[in-house]
Scaffold this active site. Sequence first.
Site, short mmCIF file in Angstrom:
data_model
loop_
_atom_site.label_atom_id
_atom_site.label_comp_id
_atom_site.label_asym_id
_atom_site.label_seq_id
_atom_site.Cartn_x
_atom_site.Cartn_y
_atom_site.Cartn_z
N ARG A 1 -20.65 14.43 30.29
CA ARG A 1 -19.09 14.91 29.45
C ARG A 1 -18.53 14.54 30.89
O ARG A 1 -18.68 15.05 31.91
CB ARG A 1 -19.12 16.03 29.33
CG ARG A 1 -19.33 17.06 28.41
CD ARG A 1 -18.75 16.26 27.24
NE ARG A 1 -18.50 16.99 25.77
CZ ARG A 1 -20.06 15.94 25.10
NH1 ARG A 1 -20.15 15.18 24.97
NH2 ARG A 1 -19.74 16.66 23.69
N GLU B 1 -11.20 11.13 29.18
CA GLU B 1 -11.28 9.77 27.80
C GLU B 1 -10.40 9.98 26.50
O GLU B 1 -10.51 10.43 26.09
CB GLU B 1 -12.63 9.66 27.85
CG GLU B 1 -13.65 10.60 27.02
CD GLU B 1 -14.99 10.69 27.02
OE1 GLU B 1 -15.80 10.51 28.25
OE2 GLU B 1 -15.43 10.61 26.27
N HIS C 1 -18.42 6.53 25.77
CA HIS C 1 -19.55 7.02 24.81
C HIS C 1 -19.98 6.95 23.86
O HIS C 1 -19.92 7.52 22.49
CB HIS C 1 -17.73 7.95 24.65
CG HIS C 1 -18.76 10.02 24.42
ND1 HIS C 1 -17.78 10.55 25.24
CD2 HIS C 1 -20.02 9.99 24.73
CE1 HIS C 1 -18.48 11.87 24.68
NE2 HIS C 1 -20.07 11.82 24.51
C1 8YV Z 1 -20.70 12.15 20.24
C2 8YV Z 1 -21.44 13.13 22.20
O1 8YV Z 1 -21.29 13.21 19.50
O2 8YV Z 1 -23.42 15.15 20.86
C3 8YV Z 1 -22.46 14.35 22.19
O3 8YV Z 1 -22.13 15.92 22.90
O4 8YV Z 1 -21.30 13.67 23.25
C4 8YV Z 1 -22.05 12.02 21.74
O5 8YV Z 1 -23.31 12.17 20.55
C5 8YV Z 1 -20.51 10.72 19.65
O6 8YV Z 1 -20.54 10.21 20.52
C6 8YV Z 1 -19.35 11.11 19.03
O7 8YV Z 1 -18.21 10.79 19.91
#
Ligand code: 8YV
Length: 337
Positions: A241, A270, A288
């Site tokens: 993150r 972001e 991401h």
């Molecule tokens: C996002 C993610 O869901 O699952 C997570 O925690 O960070 C990613 O898989 C994906 O980028 C959609 O925003």
Amino acid sequence: MSKSHSVWVSRPLFPEVLAHLAQYVHVHAETEDRKHSSAELREKLAAVDGAIVALSDRIDGNVIAGNQRLRVVSNLAVGYNNFDVPALTAAGILATNTPDVLNETTADYAWALLLAAARRVSSAERWLRAGHWRGGMRFDDWLGVDVHGKTLGILGMGRIGQAIARRACGFGMPVLYHNRSRLPQTVEHDCCATWVEKSELLKRADHLMLVLPYSAQNHHAIGAAELALMKSTAVLVNIARGGIVDDAALAVALREGRVAAAGLDVFEGEPAVHPALRELDNAVLSPHIASASADTRRAMAQLAADNLLAALGYGPDAGHPRSPLNPEAWGKHAAET
Ligand code: 8YV
């Protein structure tokens, strides 16, 4: 079937998943991908029984205050730092996420970033595309750092961290990890992994992957002091993150060669990316997308839809959502209805 529930989907989703939802409930799906303000979220959530939301949608006490109708919010992600889970629980609203279906795909991508950053794939491609490969090339040009046989450090050893570690065995890489709790010995063995203190991890790892969930405690878990402990030949990969790394401090360390390179899929604030990172050739940057394979994004969307439907009493899992984050909230509703 006559439909008695309405749901809101906060971002465009695969048509087949929307069609699946629409077999059971009225679906109001957004057609544009964008962040919603608290006021918008409040208004949208007041009008539905359930919602599928994105990481950029912050679901907190303010957004659900006074909402008597909403029963479930289904996150389209495994990480749920966009949810105030205690506030949802207090309101009797079930929260769900999408664990497991993305573990292997996300682990693949972490390796893609490590290899690309260590072997300078992005900058070499930029150089080639710019037409610089004309005559010969110096034998000592484009030297990267090796990955195979080196010691891999993993900070945060949940399901995705373990999937990353299992791949390290194939690269002949011993794994050091740090996690709040040690894994059982059998899992450590499968992952070629040894638990160490965080400072030892930073000092001994040849390359470091960050796979820990975001929380207030993990904010800037990697800042200037931690970067200073790392080897100057190390590659840092963040697929966890934004906010776990102090991006400004990382940019300085990369510019001064105190860390060799970085592979970054997530950023503080972001979609904004720290301008200093954008300038650096030794940073591989992506928007991401670690979970973004066709199969996995479909599986995430399907799981988010199944969780939502199950919470509203539909589908094969009716009454038993597969990945609840606060089952105690669900118990509250089930008792009331
Ligand atoms: C996002 C993610 O869901 O699952 C997570 O925690 O960070 C990613 O898989 C994906 O980028 C959609 O925003």
